[in-house]
Motif scaffolding. Structure first.
Motif, PDB file in Angstrom:
ATOM      1  N   TYR A  14       0.988  -1.405   0.160  1.00 18.37           N
ATOM      2  CA  TYR A  14       0.252   0.104   0.079  1.00 18.37           C
ATOM      3  C   TYR A  14       0.751   1.401   0.036  1.00 18.37           C
ATOM      4  O   TYR A  14       0.578   2.155  -0.640  1.00 18.37           O
ATOM      5  N   THR A  34     -13.904   4.867  -9.320  1.00 20.18           N
ATOM      6  CA  THR A  34     -14.013   3.979  -8.444  1.00 20.18           C
ATOM      7  C   THR A  34     -15.502   4.348  -8.023  1.00 20.18           C
ATOM      8  O   THR A  34     -16.374   3.379  -7.727  1.00 20.18           O
ATOM      9  N   SER A  35     -16.139   5.652  -7.751  1.00 21.16           N
ATOM     10  CA  SER A  35     -17.254   5.817  -7.610  1.00 21.16           C
ATOM     11  C   SER A  35     -18.180   5.440  -8.805  1.00 21.16           C
ATOM     12  O   SER A  35     -19.328   4.955  -8.132  1.00 21.16           O
ATOM     13  N   PHE A  90      -9.623   0.328  -3.858  1.00 20.41           N
ATOM     14  CA  PHE A  90     -10.744   0.672  -2.719  1.00 20.41           C
ATOM     15  C   PHE A  90      -9.995   1.306  -1.490  1.00 20.41           C
ATOM     16  O   PHE A  90     -10.675   2.027  -0.777  1.00 20.41           O
ATOM     17  N   ALA A  91      -8.928   0.946  -0.999  1.00 27.95           N
ATOM     18  CA  ALA A  91      -8.106   1.144  -0.041  1.00 27.95           C
ATOM     19  C   ALA A  91      -7.987   2.869  -0.172  1.00 27.95           C
ATOM     20  O   ALA A  91      -8.237   3.571   0.782  1.00 27.95           O
ATOM     21  N   TYR A  93      -9.526   4.905  -1.907  1.00 22.80           N
ATOM     22  CA  TYR A  93     -10.993   5.410  -2.082  1.00 22.80           C
ATOM     23  C   TYR A  93     -11.427   5.671  -0.368  1.00 22.80           C
ATOM     24  O   TYR A  93     -11.993   6.702  -0.286  1.00 22.80           O
ATOM     25  N   ARG A  94     -11.244   4.767   0.384  1.00 19.28           N
ATOM     26  CA  ARG A  94     -11.602   4.694   1.680  1.00 19.28           C
ATOM     27  C   ARG A  94     -11.036   5.836   2.545  1.00 19.28           C
ATOM     28  O   ARG A  94     -11.536   6.478   3.037  1.00 19.28           O
ATOM     29  N   ASP A  95      -9.760   5.810   2.021  1.00 19.12           N
ATOM     30  CA  ASP A  95      -8.698   6.958   2.684  1.00 19.12           C
ATOM     31  C   ASP A  95      -8.972   8.206   2.419  1.00 19.12           C
ATOM     32  O   ASP A  95      -8.805   9.451   3.012  1.00 19.12           O
ATOM     33  N   LEU A  97     -11.998   9.316   1.357  1.00 20.55           N
ATOM     34  CA  LEU A  97     -13.439   9.496   2.042  1.00 20.55           C
ATOM     35  C   LEU A  97     -13.270   9.898   3.678  1.00 20.55           C
ATOM     36  O   LEU A  97     -13.846  10.745   4.070  1.00 20.55           O
ATOM     37  N   ARG A  98     -12.087   9.167   4.016  1.00 25.67           N
ATOM     38  CA  ARG A  98     -11.729   9.574   5.788  1.00 25.67           C
ATOM     39  C   ARG A  98     -10.683  10.619   5.859  1.00 25.67           C
ATOM     40  O   ARG A  98     -10.551  11.052   6.845  1.00 25.67           O
ATOM     41  N   LYS A 100      -7.777  10.692   5.093  1.00 21.85           N
ATOM     42  CA  LYS A 100      -6.329  10.333   5.352  1.00 21.85           C
ATOM     43  C   LYS A 100      -5.434  10.553   4.133  1.00 21.85           C
ATOM     44  O   LYS A 100      -4.233  10.725   3.887  1.00 21.85           O
TER      45      LYS A 100
END
Length: 103
Positions: A14, A34-35, A90-91, A93-95, A97-98, A100
């Motif tokens: 990562y 990704t969205s 996806f990781a 994307y998640r980060d 949104l958070r 990070k």
């Protein structure tokens, strides 16, 4: 790169993945792609129109590859590490949104 880097785990991969996505425009294009993948998947499940699944690779990879070839100036990690790269999308994307990983 003649000798591609090997990774023993996604946790090891990562940071490399994020380094390959240092350009903000590239990251934004990944986010859009990704969205769209998520939206197309949700639409497919809700509508039962399974033919829509054919658009998922175009949506996901199309935006990502434009980001790499025109803004990042590198080859997508998908070519060397396909599974880790998919998980990385996806990781990241998640980060994003958070908060990070910046847009």
């Amino acid at each position: 790169m003649n000798n591609p880097q090997q990774f023993r785990s996604f946790a090891e991969f990562y940071p490399y993945y994020l380094d390959e996505h240092s350009n903000p425009t590239c990251r934004r294009l990944h986010f859009v792609g990704t969205s769209l993948v998520i939206a197309l998947l949700a639409y497919t499940i809700a509508s039962g129109k399974w033919i829509v699944l054919l658009a998922i690779p175009l949506a996901g990879y199309g935006f990502a590859w434009v980001g790499h070839f025109f803004f990042e100036g590198n080859r997508p990690a998908t070519f060397r590490h396909p599974l880790y790269s998919l998980i990385g999308d996806f990781a990241m994307y998640r980060d994003m949104l958070r908060g990070k990983v910046s847009f």
